[in-house]
Design a protein around this motif. Sequence first.
Motif, PDB file in Angstrom:
ATOM      1  N   ARG A 119      -2.766 -13.393  14.062  1.00 14.70           N
ATOM      2  CA  ARG A 119      -3.672 -14.411  13.499  1.00 14.70           C
ATOM      3  C   ARG A 119      -5.283 -13.792  13.062  1.00 14.70           C
ATOM      4  NH1 ARG A 119      -3.882 -19.602  12.758  1.00 14.70           N
ATOM      5  NH2 ARG A 119      -1.804 -19.940  13.756  1.00 14.70           N
ATOM      6  N   LEU A 141      -7.670 -15.903  21.777  1.00 15.04           N
ATOM      7  CA  LEU A 141      -7.410 -14.463  21.281  1.00 15.04           C
ATOM      8  C   LEU A 141      -8.691 -14.292  20.349  1.00 15.04           C
ATOM      9  CD1 LEU A 141      -4.525 -12.356  20.151  1.00 15.04           C
ATOM     10  CD2 LEU A 141      -6.289 -12.218  19.012  1.00 15.04           C
ATOM     11  N   TYR A 195       7.482 -16.108  12.622  1.00 17.50           N
ATOM     12  CA  TYR A 195       6.351 -16.808  13.253  1.00 17.50           C
ATOM     13  C   TYR A 195       6.783 -17.775  13.983  1.00 17.50           C
ATOM     14  CZ  TYR A 195       2.127 -19.202  14.477  1.00 17.50           C
ATOM     15  OH  TYR A 195       0.856 -19.812  15.146  1.00 17.50           O
ATOM     16  N   ASP A 256      -0.740  -8.616  20.995  1.00 18.93           N
ATOM     17  CA  ASP A 256       0.293  -9.834  21.357  1.00 18.93           C
ATOM     18  C   ASP A 256       1.684  -9.640  21.210  1.00 18.93           C
ATOM     19  OD1 ASP A 256      -0.356 -11.923  23.236  1.00 18.93           O
ATOM     20  OD2 ASP A 256      -0.970 -13.148  21.698  1.00 18.93           O
ATOM     21  N   HIS A 258       3.459 -10.998  18.908  1.00 19.27           N
ATOM     22  CA  HIS A 258       4.020 -11.161  17.702  1.00 19.27           C
ATOM     23  C   HIS A 258       4.069  -9.331  17.136  1.00 19.27           C
ATOM     24  CE1 HIS A 258       0.865 -14.210  18.389  1.00 19.27           C
ATOM     25  NE2 HIS A 258       1.784 -14.891  17.534  1.00 19.27           N
ATOM     26  N   HIS A 280      -1.364 -10.792  25.233  1.00 21.57           N
ATOM     27  CA  HIS A 280      -2.411 -12.068  25.900  1.00 21.57           C
ATOM     28  C   HIS A 280      -1.731 -13.084  26.643  1.00 21.57           C
ATOM     29  CE1 HIS A 280      -6.082 -10.832  23.477  1.00 21.57           C
ATOM     30  NE2 HIS A 280      -5.151 -10.322  22.891  1.00 21.57           N
ATOM     31  N   HIS A 311      -3.445  -8.712  31.117  1.00 19.07           N
ATOM     32  CA  HIS A 311      -4.478  -9.726  31.776  1.00 19.07           C
ATOM     33  C   HIS A 311      -4.806  -9.344  33.201  1.00 19.07           C
ATOM     34  CE1 HIS A 311      -6.060 -11.573  28.417  1.00 19.07           C
ATOM     35  NE2 HIS A 311      -4.870 -12.445  28.203  1.00 19.07           N
ATOM     36  N   ARG A 388      -4.470 -26.305  23.257  1.00 23.52           N
ATOM     37  CA  ARG A 388      -3.631 -26.503  22.145  1.00 23.52           C
ATOM     38  C   ARG A 388      -2.385 -27.334  22.816  1.00 23.52           C
ATOM     39  NH1 ARG A 388      -0.801 -22.464  21.210  1.00 23.52           N
ATOM     40  NH2 ARG A 388      -1.512 -21.182  22.810  1.00 23.52           N
ATOM     41  N   ARG A 426       1.200 -24.844  15.663  1.00 25.59           N
ATOM     42  CA  ARG A 426       2.560 -24.385  15.443  1.00 25.59           C
ATOM     43  C   ARG A 426       3.421 -25.836  14.974  1.00 25.59           C
ATOM     44  NH1 ARG A 426       2.608 -20.669  20.778  1.00 25.59           N
ATOM     45  NH2 ARG A 426       0.749 -19.630  20.229  1.00 25.59           N
ATOM     46  N   ASP A 487       0.107 -19.483  31.783  1.00 28.77           N
ATOM     47  CA  ASP A 487      -0.821 -19.090  30.784  1.00 28.77           C
ATOM     48  C   ASP A 487      -1.490 -17.696  30.968  1.00 28.77           C
ATOM     49  OD1 ASP A 487      -2.585 -19.681  28.604  1.00 28.77           O
ATOM     50  OD2 ASP A 487      -3.627 -21.515  29.645  1.00 28.77           O
ATOM     51  N   GLY A 488      -1.628 -17.220  29.744  1.00 33.86           N
ATOM     52  CA  GLY A 488      -1.805 -15.596  29.884  1.00 33.86           C
ATOM     53  C   GLY A 488      -3.228 -15.593  30.736  1.00 33.86           C
ATOM     54  N   MET A 489      -4.275 -16.254  30.317  1.00 31.89           N
ATOM     55  CA  MET A 489      -5.393 -16.267  30.990  1.00 31.89           C
ATOM     56  C   MET A 489      -6.023 -17.655  31.064  1.00 31.89           C
ATOM     57  SD  MET A 489      -7.814 -14.573  32.742  1.00 31.89           S
ATOM     58  CE  MET A 489      -7.942 -12.900  32.512  1.00 31.89           C
ATOM     59  N   ASN A 490      -6.254 -18.121  29.792  1.00 39.06           N
ATOM     60  CA  ASN A 490      -6.945 -19.584  29.756  1.00 39.06           C
ATOM     61  C   ASN A 490      -8.405 -19.196  29.888  1.00 39.06           C
ATOM     62  OD1 ASN A 490      -8.191 -22.176  30.511  1.00 39.06           O
ATOM     63  ND2 ASN A 490      -6.099 -22.702  29.662  1.00 39.06           N
TER      64      ASN A 490
HETATM   65  O1  LIG Z   1      -2.208 -18.313  16.575  1.00 39.20           O
HETATM   66  P1  LIG Z   1      -1.550 -19.593  17.388  1.00 39.20           P
HETATM   67  O2  LIG Z   1      -0.043 -19.264  17.407  1.00 39.20           O
HETATM   68  O3  LIG Z   1      -2.141 -20.774  16.929  1.00 39.20           O
HETATM   69  O4  LIG Z   1      -1.726 -19.610  18.835  1.00 39.20           O
HETATM   70  C1  LIG Z   1      -3.313 -19.290  19.544  1.00 39.20           C
HETATM   71  C2  LIG Z   1      -3.300 -18.083  20.391  1.00 39.20           C
HETATM   72  O5  LIG Z   1      -2.250 -18.428  21.416  1.00 39.20           O
HETATM   73  C3  LIG Z   1      -2.111 -17.391  22.411  1.00 39.20           C
HETATM   74  O6  LIG Z   1      -3.432 -17.372  23.184  1.00 39.20           O
HETATM   75  C4  LIG Z   1      -3.273 -16.329  24.552  1.00 39.20           C
HETATM   76  O7  LIG Z   1      -4.686 -15.624  24.541  1.00 39.20           O
HETATM   77  C5  LIG Z   1      -5.804 -15.937  25.214  1.00 39.20           C
HETATM   78  C6  LIG Z   1      -6.616 -15.014  25.121  1.00 39.20           C
HETATM   79  O8  LIG Z   1      -6.168 -13.864  25.786  1.00 39.20           O
HETATM   80  C7  LIG Z   1      -5.174 -16.447  26.649  1.00 39.20           C
HETATM   81  O9  LIG Z   1      -6.475 -16.918  27.218  1.00 39.20           O
HETATM   82  C8  LIG Z   1      -4.304 -17.488  26.486  1.00 39.20           C
HETATM   83  O10 LIG Z   1      -3.866 -17.735  28.010  1.00 39.20           O
HETATM   84  C9  LIG Z   1      -2.978 -17.007  25.803  1.00 39.20           C
HETATM   85  O11 LIG Z   1      -2.378 -18.017  25.592  1.00 39.20           O
HETATM   86  C10 LIG Z   1      -1.721 -16.358  21.879  1.00 39.20           C
HETATM   87  O12 LIG Z   1      -1.352 -15.027  22.854  1.00 39.20           O
HETATM   88  C11 LIG Z   1      -2.531 -15.732  20.648  1.00 39.20           C
HETATM   89  O13 LIG Z   1      -2.008 -14.609  20.003  1.00 39.20           O
HETATM   90  C12 LIG Z   1      -2.775 -16.961  19.605  1.00 39.20           C
HETATM   91  O14 LIG Z   1      -3.464 -16.458  18.833  1.00 39.20           O
END
Ligand SMILES: O=P(O)(O)OC[C@H]1O[C@H](O[C@H]2O[C@H](CO)[C@@H](O)[C@H](O)[C@H]2O)[C@H](O)[C@@H](O)[C@@H]1O
Length: 925
Positions: A119, A141, A195, A256, A258, A280, A311, A388, A426, A487-490
């Motif tokens: 993204r 991210l 995606y 990430d 992706h 992430h 993380h 989200r 999504r 959750d990766g971090m939050n």
């Molecule tokens: O881009 P999306 O598909 O809309 O999703 C948004 C992001 O979600 C995820 O975020 C993660 O990264 C955060 C920062 O490191 C972390 O705090 C969180 O716990 C994760 O869920 C995803 O990994 C990102 O790639 C997306 O952009």
Amino acid sequence: MAIASQEMCILHNKSHLALLQTDGMPGSKYKSNIPGRPRTRLERLLRERELRKFSKSFNDELPSSTQDSLEQSDSGTSSGVFHGEDSSEPTSKATASYDGCEHNDPQSTKLRLLVVANRLPVSAIRLGEDSWKLDISVGGLVSALLGVKEFETRWIGWAGLNVPDEIGQKSLTQALAEQRCIPVFLEEETAQQYYNGYCNNILWPLFHYLGLPQEDRLATTRTFQSQFDAYKKANQLFADVVLQHYEEGDVVWCHDYHLMFLPKYLKERNRTMKVGWFLHTPFPSSEIHRTLPSRSELLRSILAADLIGFHTYDYGRHFVSACTRILGLEGTPEGVEDQGKLTRVATFPIGIDSDRFIKALELPEVQYHIKDLKERFAGRKVMLGVDRLDMIKGIPQKILAFEKFLEENPIWRNKVVLVQIAVPTRTNVPEYQKLTSHVHEIVGRINGRFGTLTDVPIHHLDCSLEFHELCALYAVTDVALVTSLRDGMNLVSYEFVACQASKKGVLILSEFAGAAQSLGAGAILVNPWNITEVASSISYALNMPADEREIRHHHNFKHVTSHTSQEWAATFVSELNDTIVESKLRTRQIPQPLPFEVAVERYTHCNNRLIILGLNATLTEPAETLGRKDSQIKELKPKLRPGLHEPLRKLCDDPKTTVLVLSGSRRSVLDDNFGDYSLWLAAENGMFLRSTKGEWITTMPESITTEWVDSVKHVFEYFTERTPRSHFEHRETSLIWNYKYSDLEFGRLQARDVLQHLWTGPISNAALDVVRGSRSVEVRCFGATKGAAMDRILGEVVLQKGMKEPIDYVLCIGHFLPKDEDIYTFFEPEPPSKTPSSPQVPTPIRTSHLRRQRSLSNMEQNTSYSIGEGVLQSRVTDQEGPYVLDLPPDNYFSCTVARERSSSRYLLRSSDEVVELLRELSDHC
Ligand SMILES: O=P(O)(O)OC[C@H]1O[C@H](O[C@H]2O[C@H](CO)[C@@H](O)[C@H](O)[C@H]2O)[C@H](O)[C@@H](O)[C@@H]1O
Ligand SMILES: O=c1ccn([C@@H]2O[C@H](COP(=O)(O)OP(=O)(O)O)[C@@H](O)[C@H]2O)c(=O)[nH]1
């Protein structure tokens, strides 16, 4: 017999100086005791953090005109979404071309960083044929990377929508260039399958422990395979764009789940590119990852990166164990090793740009929102959820816990409100659509149950908030509720803490969020699946006395403000640079054949030469095993090459030459074979040392213990019984299971299982190295390598021989294990350090604490390794002693024997060639 060692100076190539220290851990020779120069990686990182803090506080004192630029981007008015001094420059300074590539500002000295993420930090909305609206994207991210200011950053990513026409692509590229973003265009169907399909319907749930979807739940055109193919195709397209924009020296940071194929695709096309990859999300236990049909391919592709970041320590550990269990590779404390190539794996907990939040609270628009919210919620405590709308965030669980709390605490019913911001995400994935309806249903039910004519207990919003509104909401909140199932971090939890300096509200945080490992001290940790526990935590939080809230907040505020996103990025990039420098040193190349004449010619011109020789496969003949029984194989003794005797004796008797046989073998083996020569013997990888004129002494570091031996012995016994013609050898400091005479295929399979037992069994936490040979598995004390022992050996040899002149020629020959090849690099010049505060110091470096070695007989009598009288002494560090080495690079010849890849400079094809070389040298004695 205790031998007094003097402290010595090591003059190394008169430029970069390898420091000889005696603490025996790998890499310790890179440590320096020059004041102001960091001695370890950790020290250096800490120092760099200090420097960053210093430069940050310096920047904080800059005139406000410079500071203003930081705020501009919040309102989207700066020249790029990236903050920092250079983003405040007018766009014209960096000439934007339509291909999205801004040409380098000649004055810019910042490192160029290409951030590659699915993204982009902005989402595009098409207004007309060639006009676009760009909005900041939502997600952790993006938030984190927007805070990164230290680099000249370009962001490469998918624009998030289908742009099939050329006019659209050109104009969007141009619009994005102003934000320093470069788009990757994906066709509709590829994007859909990559995606929505592979990323968000397969990898995302799996990595968050929600399992894989059933194949028959996917449409016939969307199978695992078709989604996987689209995933690879999309990754290729990302790689194409990176390569178009890459400039020599850039750091490429892939982000990430992706882009797990990206490191491989990039390295295939440019081996020297610096590539890091950061995840992430959580990386799940290897038992979960095992279920993924493409599990191995994905792991191998990520391993192409130089540095892999997670993380938390747990995610990193899971990844390494997936590589060992699924790919059968070796996990080391540094990362994952595959045939000598190390991919570093490390932990880099992300943070936020805390200043941005703290400063925002002062802004009039935020103050306005705060006032408004306070009035709106007057007389009620505010509880907040910001997520989200994703199944991993545990929104239904959170709302159900809130319902239970209201049920059990009627007095709170009109006194508390839960504001839940549920940002749509999504929305094309069916699971997310179902979740939206599910959440709406529960919220409706609870509001119907506990609502009044004028108020409802839950304010649920299906939208995102603008930054200032969000800050205000964080600031007025009494209790934040983060109930992620994983959750990766939050980052929401971090942002809440940053905005709570005056209110000091309470954070209820899921123990399954990465943030629990950093904010656990101040938060109330909960298991989100336990609705009762969450409900009672809500009650506890709402009733918490002010002093407890203050203490808890203080812990977390300190953490959030000192572990920022800037620091996260800077540490990752700095570590990536280091990793590359180190891996160059360690990389095993195809060495060139040794030029005999040069080696001999140099030898003749030197006055104090050192020859280091391995034993097995260097000086010995291959063993004849045909027709022998298993028990006889175990008894096989190494047999020296017949032609060796005469040249070796001549070399040993030459007063200008010191010969050292350095082997993994036991002392008795060396005694039996070399007792008659006048040379030095180093047994068990240098743990024991002896001049043949004297007694054995130990050079073992004090830290080495042997409690692990029994457990390892059991594992080896078990496998020896089950693998015909294998055997194991018990040395004093290591145990080796050898299957070189077994069926190779079967031996390898068994070796993989042996490794699993060792890595995950009872000794998995012991300070041991599990060393994988081509047909052996060896367990030794951590750091007990030949290279690590070399400084101690040299110290003793120089001292005992009373050398007056430094060693000016080194020939080091061996068929060493990759782990022991640090002996070759030991004598190589140290690479230049890049730390600004550590200028190159072309002066001799002294060993800081060269220990007196204890004689073996002494040690055996006492059996204790404690530091007793006469056993350990260190000299004052700045006292200079004699030089040990003065080794011009051309006088150093490191040779592997018969290994295809090695970090040695040269190759000798067989032990025949070793004998031939020694004969030629001895002719010049
Ligand atoms: O881009 P999306 O598909 O809309 O999703 C948004 C992001 O979600 C995820 O975020 C993660 O990264 C955060 C920062 O490191 C972390 O705090 C969180 O716990 C994760 O869920 C995803 O990994 C990102 O790639 C997306 O952009
Ligand atoms: O209306 C909103 C709600 C959230 N966020 C941001 O979205 C990010 C969420 O990151 P987090 O790490 O908590 O989870 P992710 O969504 O990345 O899984 C945070 O930085 C929030 O500030 C936002 O910009 N607007």
